[in-house]
Scaffold this active site. Structure first.
Site, PDB file in Angstrom:
ATOM      1  N   GLU A 216       0.806  -1.228   0.000  1.00  0.00           N
ATOM      2  CA  GLU A 216       0.000   0.000   0.000  1.00  0.00           C
ATOM      3  C   GLU A 216       0.838   1.276   0.000  1.00  0.00           C
ATOM      4  OE1 GLU A 216      -3.771  -0.136   2.398  1.00  0.00           O
ATOM      5  OE2 GLU A 216      -2.903  -2.015   3.087  1.00  0.00           O
TER       6      GLU A 216
ATOM      7  N   HIS B  77       9.498 -26.574   4.991  1.00  0.00           N
ATOM      8  CA  HIS B  77       8.875 -27.813   4.538  1.00  0.00           C
ATOM      9  C   HIS B  77       8.301 -27.683   3.130  1.00  0.00           C
ATOM     10  CE1 HIS B  77       9.311 -29.578   8.550  1.00  0.00           C
ATOM     11  NE2 HIS B  77       9.139 -28.334   8.944  1.00  0.00           N
TER      12      HIS B  77
ATOM     13  N   LYS C 265     -14.151  -0.061  -3.645  1.00  0.00           N
ATOM     14  CA  LYS C 265     -15.241   0.102  -2.658  1.00  0.00           C
ATOM     15  C   LYS C 265     -16.403   0.870  -3.291  1.00  0.00           C
ATOM     16  CE  LYS C 265     -12.430  -0.230   1.528  1.00  0.00           C
ATOM     17  NZ  LYS C 265     -11.898   0.402   2.737  1.00  0.00           N
TER      18      LYS C 265
HETATM   19  C1  F6R Z   1      -6.080   1.743   3.896  1.00  0.00           C
HETATM   20  C2  F6R Z   1      -5.959   0.345   4.336  1.00  0.00           C
HETATM   21  C3  F6R Z   1      -7.017  -0.631   3.980  1.00  0.00           C
HETATM   22  C4  F6R Z   1      -8.255  -0.497   4.896  1.00  0.00           C
HETATM   23  C5  F6R Z   1      -9.326  -1.526   4.525  1.00  0.00           C
HETATM   24  C6  F6R Z   1     -10.513  -1.532   5.467  1.00  0.00           C
HETATM   25  O1  F6R Z   1      -5.110   2.554   4.508  1.00  0.00           O
HETATM   26  O2  F6R Z   1      -5.014  -0.007   4.955  1.00  0.00           O
HETATM   27  O3  F6R Z   1      -6.474  -1.932   4.077  1.00  0.00           O
HETATM   28  O4  F6R Z   1      -7.861  -0.673   6.228  1.00  0.00           O
HETATM   29  O5  F6R Z   1      -9.768  -1.298   3.227  1.00  0.00           O
HETATM   30  O6  F6R Z   1     -11.025  -0.253   5.662  1.00  0.00           O
HETATM   31  P1  F6R Z   1     -11.302   0.237   7.150  1.00  0.00           P
HETATM   32  O7  F6R Z   1      -9.952   0.160   7.836  1.00  0.00           O
HETATM   33  O8  F6R Z   1     -11.806   1.628   7.055  1.00  0.00           O
HETATM   34  O9  F6R Z   1     -12.271  -0.738   7.729  1.00  0.00           O
END
Ligand code: F6R
Length: 328
Positions: free
Chosen positions: A214, A230, A323
């Site tokens: 990321e 292994h 998302k």
């Molecule tokens: C972004 C990140 C992502 C979010 C994940 C879940 O910085 O690390 O992995 O953590 O998409 O979103 P949240 O944390 O808001 O539930």
């Protein structure tokens, strides 16, 4: 991102002091953490910590559905920095239907609205979820401590002191000869990063991998000894691709003597074929300090690798896009 990384010790302190619910549950069967991505990794760290503290089992649920064994005798944490992650919301709904009284941890969003009275831990806003890991981990440790399941107060102090000493060693002012994070970023640049560890630091290896994904925007992989001896070791000893890999081997003062022996042998029989290899040692006595110091070196290394690659470490545009498209 750099400023946030530099504030990790203060974040640990601040998170441990956040107001948290006092649960009414006796003889819990275990702890279940619902979360995804940067909000789930705190659950993995809690799991490693709890194993060392000989506390109840911890299960991290990265899914829409909850396994059948989860019920009202479990301590349930629903963790989402944004409060709007659909997998976490779905699992939280199932936990509530089963009679659990989950503690919700978020900076706002649906999770806050869904929370039972007095069961929400409100996080400060303005962070990338993955940068807020201490903010999500420490309140869980606090709740567990308040229930008398495992003590962490002294460990928090040790972790803060060691992190305060570590941060200047990793900062941009420190030249690469004396800065392990910069050295690792240079070593991993234009190689395929592999982060390896024993079982205790496995969540930290995962965190290194996800921060490389990321922050640095590179593919990376993590693996664990003794298991990799292994299977993976065969590839290390024979696959020509090994020469393209950069290895970070996470070491811990309390690793099993046989795991330590295996690390030396695994280096000699396979890992020496990588184009870069560096060991990172956790610091401190307590489990929390050891986890967080090894984690912080990785956070800085992934930041420097982003700089070397000319990418901004902070945004994760494609995650946001996915998302949005899921939301329809
Ligand atoms: C972004 C990140 C992502 C979010 C994940 C879940 O910085 O690390 O992995 O953590 O998409 O979103 P949240 O944390 O808001 O539930």
């Amino acid at each position: 991102m750099l400023e946030v990384l530099r504030s990790i010790p203060e974040m640990v302190q601040r998170a441990y002091a956040l107001p948290r619910p006092c649960l009414d549950i006796s003889g819990p069967e275990g702890v279940v953490v619902l979360g995804m991505g940067g909000s789930a990794i705190g659950g993995d760290l809690l799991q490693s910590w709890m194993v060392e503290k000989r506390g109840p089992p911890v299960f991290v649920n990265r899914d829409y559905d909850l396994p059948a064994f989860v019920g009202p005798k479990h301590i349930v944490f629903a963790v989402s920095y944004s409060g709007n992650t659909e997998e976490t919301i779905s699992a939280l709904e199932q936990a509530v239907r089963r009679g659990c009284r989950p503690v919700t941890i978020s900076s706002g969003g649906a999770l806050e609205k869904m929370s039972g009275p007095g069961l929400h831990i409100k996080l400060p806003s303005g962070f990338q979820p993955r940068s807020a890991v201490p903010l999500m981990l420490l309140p869980m440790l606090g709740v567990v401590e308040d229930l008398g399941l495992a003590m962490c107060g002294a460990e928090v102090n040790e972790a803060v002191e060691l992190l305060k000493a570590l941060i200047p060693e990793l900062g941009p002012e420190r030249p690469e000869g004396e800065n392990q994070a910069k050295r690792i970023a240079l070593g991993l640049h234009k190689s395929f990063p592999m982060v390896l560890s024993g079982p205790f630091l496995a969540p930290v290896a995962k965190r290194w991998r996800t921060q490389l994904n990321e922050n640095s925007k590179v593919l990376a992989r993590e693996d664990t000894l003794p298991e990799m001896d292994h299977n993976d070791l065969v590839a290390w000893s024979e696959d020509p691709m090994a020469k393209m890999c950069g290895v970070v081997l996470l070491r811990d003062s309390r690793e099993h003597a046989r795991v330590a022996k295996r690390m030396e042998l695994t280096r000699r029989l396979g890992l020496h074929r990588a184009r870069f290899l560096e060991e990172v040692s956790s610091r401190g006595e307590g489990a929390l300090a050891r986890l967080l110091t090894a984690l912080t070196v990785g956070d800085f290394a992934s930041f420097y690798l982003a700089v070397l690659r000319g990418v901004d470490p902070t945004p994760v545009n494609v995650i946001e896009r996915l998302k949005r498209e899921l939301a329809g």
